[in-house]
Write an enzyme that holds these catalytic residues in place. Structure first.
Site, short mmCIF file in Angstrom:
data_model
loop_
_atom_site.label_atom_id
_atom_site.label_comp_id
_atom_site.label_asym_id
_atom_site.label_seq_id
_atom_site.Cartn_x
_atom_site.Cartn_y
_atom_site.Cartn_z
N GLU A 37 -3.27 -33.40 16.63
CA GLU A 37 -2.46 -34.54 17.08
C GLU A 37 -2.35 -35.58 15.96
OE1 GLU A 37 -1.56 -36.44 21.42
OE2 GLU A 37 -3.64 -36.51 20.81
N HIS A 75 -14.64 -10.25 19.24
CA HIS A 75 -14.12 -9.00 19.79
C HIS A 75 -12.67 -9.18 20.24
CE1 HIS A 75 -18.02 -6.82 19.87
NE2 HIS A 75 -18.40 -8.07 19.62
N LYS A 106 7.39 -35.28 27.10
CA LYS A 106 7.34 -36.16 28.28
C LYS A 106 8.74 -36.52 28.73
CE LYS A 106 3.00 -38.56 27.32
NZ LYS A 106 2.46 -39.87 26.97
O1 PA5 Z 1 -4.93 -39.45 21.50
C1 PA5 Z 1 -4.12 -39.95 22.27
O2 PA5 Z 1 -3.73 -41.12 22.15
C2 PA5 Z 1 -3.56 -39.16 23.42
O3 PA5 Z 1 -4.07 -37.86 23.44
C3 PA5 Z 1 -3.88 -39.85 24.74
O4 PA5 Z 1 -5.26 -39.99 24.88
C4 PA5 Z 1 -3.32 -39.08 25.93
O5 PA5 Z 1 -1.95 -38.88 25.77
C5 PA5 Z 1 -3.59 -39.82 27.24
O6 PA5 Z 1 -3.02 -41.09 27.19
P1 PA5 Z 1 -3.38 -42.22 28.21
O7 PA5 Z 1 -4.80 -42.60 28.03
O8 PA5 Z 1 -2.45 -43.34 27.89
O9 PA5 Z 1 -3.12 -41.67 29.60
#
Ligand code: PA5
Length: 503
Positions: free
Chosen positions: A335, A356, A472
């Site tokens: 990410e 495996h 999203k």
């Molecule tokens: O690292 C990040 O910012 C994301 O993975 C968020 O944690 C994830 O999208 C969840 O977001 P939120 O805490 O706003 O629900």
């Protein structure tokens, strides 16, 4: 039929540790001896000069050192491409020093009061609002936690996680586990708008209200931003006990904030020790001495590997307990690094199981892989291998030499590390001495700093995730969410030009 008995198998130390944690009066983790025993090592024996093409040379890494040091200095000074809006997203850097004893006491007071009133605790969240808590919980507790007695769990409720997917069957199955139990929920969302979490919250809140009538709100904790989001507003209006996620700490860097601390305290995990591990690694990784700083080394090695054409990082562990930590890394790195055509795909793996499956690919497939082992050096338990009168499976040599399962499991790393190197796969081993909260804290901080440095080396901001928004928006348009009409319209037009292929 006679019942199965554990006969001469020793008591389970994971359970023993879980129970004892609640009674520890003195914190051993401040001492030099404890820190020495829990030192994390990087073993780079099989990293350089692999046979075949695209190998990484130590010289490639040495050439990167000036850039890495510059990146490190910029990071420490909060400079560079690190902003979300006008906020530098580096609050995690000094967070370990900012958590006060009083804050920890407050969290524990809330969780221990609530714990006594409930049978099950449900943590709702996704991505950074889920993975770190789950990883730490799985790393330190019994593999069948919820099936143990309350006493064996260290006097804690059962712990469940929801809100990470929209699978109705999985949701329904989890509800079955909650039926007839007194439950509390911790809804965790920094933005407050994440659909998966919000839907899970709505359903559970509804059921809770129907079951608890007047006191449902007292069974809800909310962990969200300080003032902006919908969840903050809702929490203030409904009077939920709430916790704050700081503005300058992004989801995947938030395991040390209340996002992680509340759920971990509920599971009787030693959160002081967890903080101490972060503090220790923060101190270790302050130095600009490249070869003394595991975060800088880790970042440079991965960057050198990426430049040498490695596109996949297998993060493999020999401990089931650490598999979720590999999953946490599967979020942290992609990410943060998967921007502008950069980054490596991370594949978390539990060995020997995965050997495996993808083991063949690692040994002889396309040479675009590096491997990072998370090796647990000392397991909680020893399992002896029994000697038999007739050695039909040929395993008496193990019992004769007093070698137990843990010994073999070390070689579940050493063996593949050697063989995969010979097959042209550069690999490093991160040696984690024991299963404890201190070591988890150390690993998390080391990785957070590594990925931040990686952002500077790759030349993009590692603290945002604009790419996640695309799915999203498409999903909201498809489910008809108000406000996404334009997106729905443009999708409809685009979809008309895309031929559906159904076979
Ligand atoms: O690292 C990040 O910012 C994301 O993975 C968020 O944690 C994830 O999208 C969840 O977001 P939120 O805490 O706003 O629900």
């Amino acid at each position: 039929m006679e019942k199965f008995r554990l006969a001469d198998i020793e008591e389970n130390n994971t359970i023993k540790n879980q129970i004892q944690r609640g009674f520890r009066e003195q914190n051993p983790f401040g001492s030099e001896g404890f820190r020495e025993e829990n030192k994390i090592y990087l073993d780079l024996t099989y990293m350089f000069k692999t046979p075949g093409k695209n190998s990484i040379r130590i010289k490639d890494v040495e050439l990167l050192i000036p850039d890495v040091i510059k990146a490190h200095q910029m990071l420490k000074n909060n400079e560079g491409n690190i902003f979300d809006g006008n906020i530098p997203m580096t609050g995690w850097q000094n967070l370990p020093l900012e958590i006060t004893e009083e804050h920890i006491r407050d969290i524990k007071a809330v969780t221990s009061e609530l714990s006594g009133k409930i049978d099950a605790f449900v943590s709702l969240g996704i991505g950074g609002s889920y993975l770190g808590i789950e990883a730490t919980f799985r790393a330190l507790t019994h593999g069948y936690f919820n099936q143990l007695s309350r006493k064996q769990r260290g006097d804690t409720p059962e712990i469940y996680f929801l809100g990470q997917n929209m699978d109705p069957d999985y949701f329904r199955d989890t509800l079955d586990m909650l039926e007839g139990k007194r439950i509390a929920i911790n809804v965790i969302s920094k933005s407050g708008t994440t659909t998966e979490t919000a839907i899970a919250f709505r359903i559970l809140r509804n059921l809770l209200e129907k079951s608890c009538f007047n006191n449902a709100n007292q069974m809800i904790l909310a962990t969200t931003d300080k003032e902006k989001g919908i969840l903050r507003k809702m929490s203030d209006e409904m009077g939920y006990k709430s916790f704050v996620i700081p503005d300058d700490i992004g989801g995947r860097f938030s395991v040390l904030t209340d996002v992680g601390l509340v759920g971990l305290a509920m599971a009787n995990i030693d959160i002081e020790e967890f903080v101490a591990g972060f503090r220790n690694m923060r101190e270790i990784t302050l130095t600009d001495e490249f070869w003394q700083n595991p975060s800088l080394i880790h970042a440079a090695l991965r960057y050198a590997a990426w430049r040498a054409g490695k596109k996949i990082e297998v993060i493999a562990t020999n401990a089931k307990s650490l598999y979720s930590v590999a999953r946490w890394m599967e979020q942290l790195f992609p990410e943060s690094e998967g921007h502008e055509g950069h980054g490596m795909w991370v594949s978390p793996s539990f060995y020997s199981e995965k050997l495996h499956a993808n083991g063949q690919m690692i040994q002889q497939g396309e040479r675009n892989i590096i491997e990072t082992f998370l090796m647990l050096c000392e397991h909680d338990n020893r399992i002896q291998i029994p000697r038999e009168k007739v050695d039909s499976d040929g395993l008496n040599f193990l019992s004769d030499r007093g070698l137990d399962m843990g010994f073999i499991n070390k070689n579940v790393v050493e063996g593949p590390a050697y063989a995969h190197f010979q097959g042209g796969i550069p690999n490093m081993t991160i040696k984690i001495p024991k299963r404890n909260a201190f070591n988890l804290g150390q690993i998390y901080y080391m990785m957070e700093k590594s990925v931040a440095i990686s952002g500077y080396l790759l030349g993009h901001n590692p603290f945002i995730q604009p790419g996640v928004e695309a799915y999203k928006k498409a999903m909201f348009a498809l489910i008809g969410k108000p406000g996404f009409e334009d997106q729905a319209q443009s999708m409809e037009t685009n979809l008309k030009q895309i031929k559906r292929i159904k076979i």
